[in-house]
Design an enzyme around this catalytic site. Sequence first.
Site, mmCIF file in Angstrom:
data_model
loop_
_atom_site.group_PDB
_atom_site.id
_atom_site.type_symbol
_atom_site.label_atom_id
_atom_site.label_comp_id
_atom_site.label_asym_id
_atom_site.label_seq_id
_atom_site.Cartn_x
_atom_site.Cartn_y
_atom_site.Cartn_z
ATOM 1 N N HIS A 118 -17.971 0.918 11.155
ATOM 2 C CA HIS A 118 -17.159 0.079 10.270
ATOM 3 C C HIS A 118 -16.081 -0.623 11.083
ATOM 4 O O HIS A 118 -15.493 -0.051 12.016
ATOM 5 C CB HIS A 118 -16.597 0.881 9.091
ATOM 6 C CG HIS A 118 -15.425 1.761 9.370
ATOM 7 N ND1 HIS A 118 -14.119 1.325 9.329
ATOM 8 C CD2 HIS A 118 -15.361 3.086 9.659
ATOM 9 C CE1 HIS A 118 -13.295 2.331 9.572
ATOM 10 N NE2 HIS A 118 -14.027 3.420 9.785
ATOM 11 N N ASP A 130 -9.697 4.259 14.534
ATOM 12 C CA ASP A 130 -10.440 4.262 13.270
ATOM 13 C C ASP A 130 -10.481 2.853 12.680
ATOM 14 O O ASP A 130 -9.612 2.484 11.903
ATOM 15 C CB ASP A 130 -9.773 5.226 12.295
ATOM 16 C CG ASP A 130 -10.522 5.356 10.990
ATOM 17 O OD1 ASP A 130 -11.696 4.967 10.938
ATOM 18 O OD2 ASP A 130 -9.911 5.850 10.017
ATOM 19 N N GLU A 164 -15.223 -0.016 4.513
ATOM 20 C CA GLU A 164 -15.533 1.408 4.599
ATOM 21 C C GLU A 164 -14.360 2.229 4.101
ATOM 22 O O GLU A 164 -14.536 3.242 3.409
ATOM 23 C CB GLU A 164 -15.887 1.789 6.046
ATOM 24 C CG GLU A 164 -16.393 3.220 6.233
ATOM 25 C CD GLU A 164 -15.296 4.248 6.519
ATOM 26 O OE1 GLU A 164 -15.620 5.439 6.626
ATOM 27 O OE2 GLU A 164 -14.105 3.849 6.616
ATOM 28 N N GLU A 165 -13.170 1.793 4.453
ATOM 29 C CA GLU A 165 -11.977 2.552 4.079
ATOM 30 C C GLU A 165 -11.718 2.524 2.569
ATOM 31 O O GLU A 165 -10.942 3.326 2.061
ATOM 32 C CB GLU A 165 -10.748 1.998 4.812
ATOM 33 C CG GLU A 165 -10.811 2.094 6.330
ATOM 34 C CD GLU A 165 -10.701 3.526 6.850
ATOM 35 O OE1 GLU A 165 -10.664 4.458 6.040
ATOM 36 O OE2 GLU A 165 -10.651 3.693 8.087
ATOM 37 N N ASP A 193 -18.173 6.408 14.185
ATOM 38 C CA ASP A 193 -16.904 6.204 13.499
ATOM 39 C C ASP A 193 -15.872 7.142 14.117
ATOM 40 O O ASP A 193 -15.969 8.365 13.955
ATOM 41 C CB ASP A 193 -17.104 6.514 12.013
ATOM 42 C CG ASP A 193 -15.879 6.195 11.161
ATOM 43 O OD1 ASP A 193 -14.827 5.860 11.730
ATOM 44 O OD2 ASP A 193 -15.987 6.294 9.927
ATOM 45 N N HIS A 293 -4.986 6.926 10.159
ATOM 46 C CA HIS A 293 -4.550 6.123 9.020
ATOM 47 C C HIS A 293 -3.052 5.813 9.056
ATOM 48 O O HIS A 293 -2.411 5.694 8.007
ATOM 49 C CB HIS A 293 -4.928 6.793 7.691
ATOM 50 C CG HIS A 293 -6.386 6.657 7.354
ATOM 51 N ND1 HIS A 293 -6.914 7.070 6.156
ATOM 52 C CD2 HIS A 293 -7.426 6.145 8.063
ATOM 53 C CE1 HIS A 293 -8.215 6.821 6.132
ATOM 54 N NE2 HIS A 293 -8.544 6.264 7.289
#
Length: 508
Positions: A118, A130, A164-165, A193, A293
């Site tokens: 992603h 990420d 994706e998130e 990922d 994140h």
Amino acid sequence: MRISRTIPILLTAAITVAMTATTFASPAAAAVPGPNISLANVKAHLTQLQSIATANGGNRAHGQPGYLASVNWVRGRLDAVGYTTAVQSFSYGGATGYNLIADWPGGDTTNTVMVGSHLDSVTAGPGINDNGSGSAAILEVALEVARQGITPSRHLRFAWWGAEERGLIGSDFYVDSLSAAARANIEAYYNFDMVGSPNAGYFVYDGDNSDGTGAGPGPAGSAALEATLIEYFTSIGVPTEGTDFDGRSDYGPFIAAGIPAGGTFTGAEGRKTAAQATKWGGTSGTAFDVCYHRSCDTTANINDTALDRNADAIAYAVWNVAVSPPAPPATVYSDTFETATGWTTNPAGTDTATLGLWERGDPAATTSSGAKQLGTTVSGVNDLVTGRLAGASAGDYDVDGGTTTIQSPAITLPASGSLTLSFSWYLAHGSNSSSADSFSAAVVHSGGTTTLFTQAGAASNRNGAWATRTASLTPYAGQSVRILFRAVDASTASLVEAGVDDVRITQG
């Protein structure tokens, strides 16, 4: 990588027996080292993704300008080296999202290997680990494919997923948009990922469920994809651990559609244990990625060693699964009927035919408006045939009076791999036949008897001609099975002949 939901990914529970099968190169046969992927090049891609985020509000999230700029930059690199690219758009949360799909020319398109990551970040930061790390790594592998100008044995497709998130939205949209035939053409999906976590672990998706936890194994073929990656890490002396198919990343829609999947992961918010720190280095009791994140997920949030190893692992998998010629399947069982091997006529004691019972032998040719019983076999001099003699007329030893069956000895199937039954066969009948007459093949297994193939008769002349048929036995892996052939003459006064030769079961 998105935060795990409590709703599990639903793995395919019912497997439809297909009459064709393809096989993966087995890890034991994989001998292609794969190229050494340049860490400097991968990090240069990460620098570019960081610059895009910095210029666009600090992120590359779904619906934000930084995401589309990322798509356009990756697409430009691929277009320049000969990929056929397409941007697939979708809507989610009031914004347009995008998937980037890139196909390398050549290879068998009915046997496609996909590699995906992603490309979006969360809104909180630039998302360099990420999942800039996975996106940059597969980009550099794709560029290396182009530099070497390879002609893959299997068709090779790369994908960068959007949203994706937000819940695997892009990859789910892609899989849902495929026709049944297009889905069937995807033989493997590798997902990468987060492959550069600063306190890295070395996790490989547990395709065979050898860990015995969580969602269970992936679709048939996933174990081979896992084994190929483990083989690479073993070759460089790096131990791995399995990680569950828990639905946190873009493999989810693929395994839900029954497509084999695999991939690597270096850890997110989970904490490294003391045993893992001893095994891999790093700090126990600390998250694999403390910036998961968060705004600090920048180019400073990358473990170069983990990124380098994972990029090389991706290349190894691509070269061994998609580029190198597939290894020939291993033979599990084979019978050409040149000697008696224990096939049993009327095994259930329910046959009703009075003539033309199945037997092993050298068949005599018969004709009636064309060839009916074939006097030539596929190999050797013997086959399985419904009454091997010819008689004074074509109908003297054909099947009469109902059903005749013949069954193989017990065959123990391996517990893993793709298992394929193949056999040569024919059904011949006169114009006095009907759909009540037939030839069929079945597998007798622990749950009963499953018909794999049926050819019905018809009120028309059908001459004998050898043909080959295949069927998947993968659903019966690990079981003791028997193969059962049946010929039926249930039409009044019809002429029916059948034959079987060269029965084989292979493991791929």
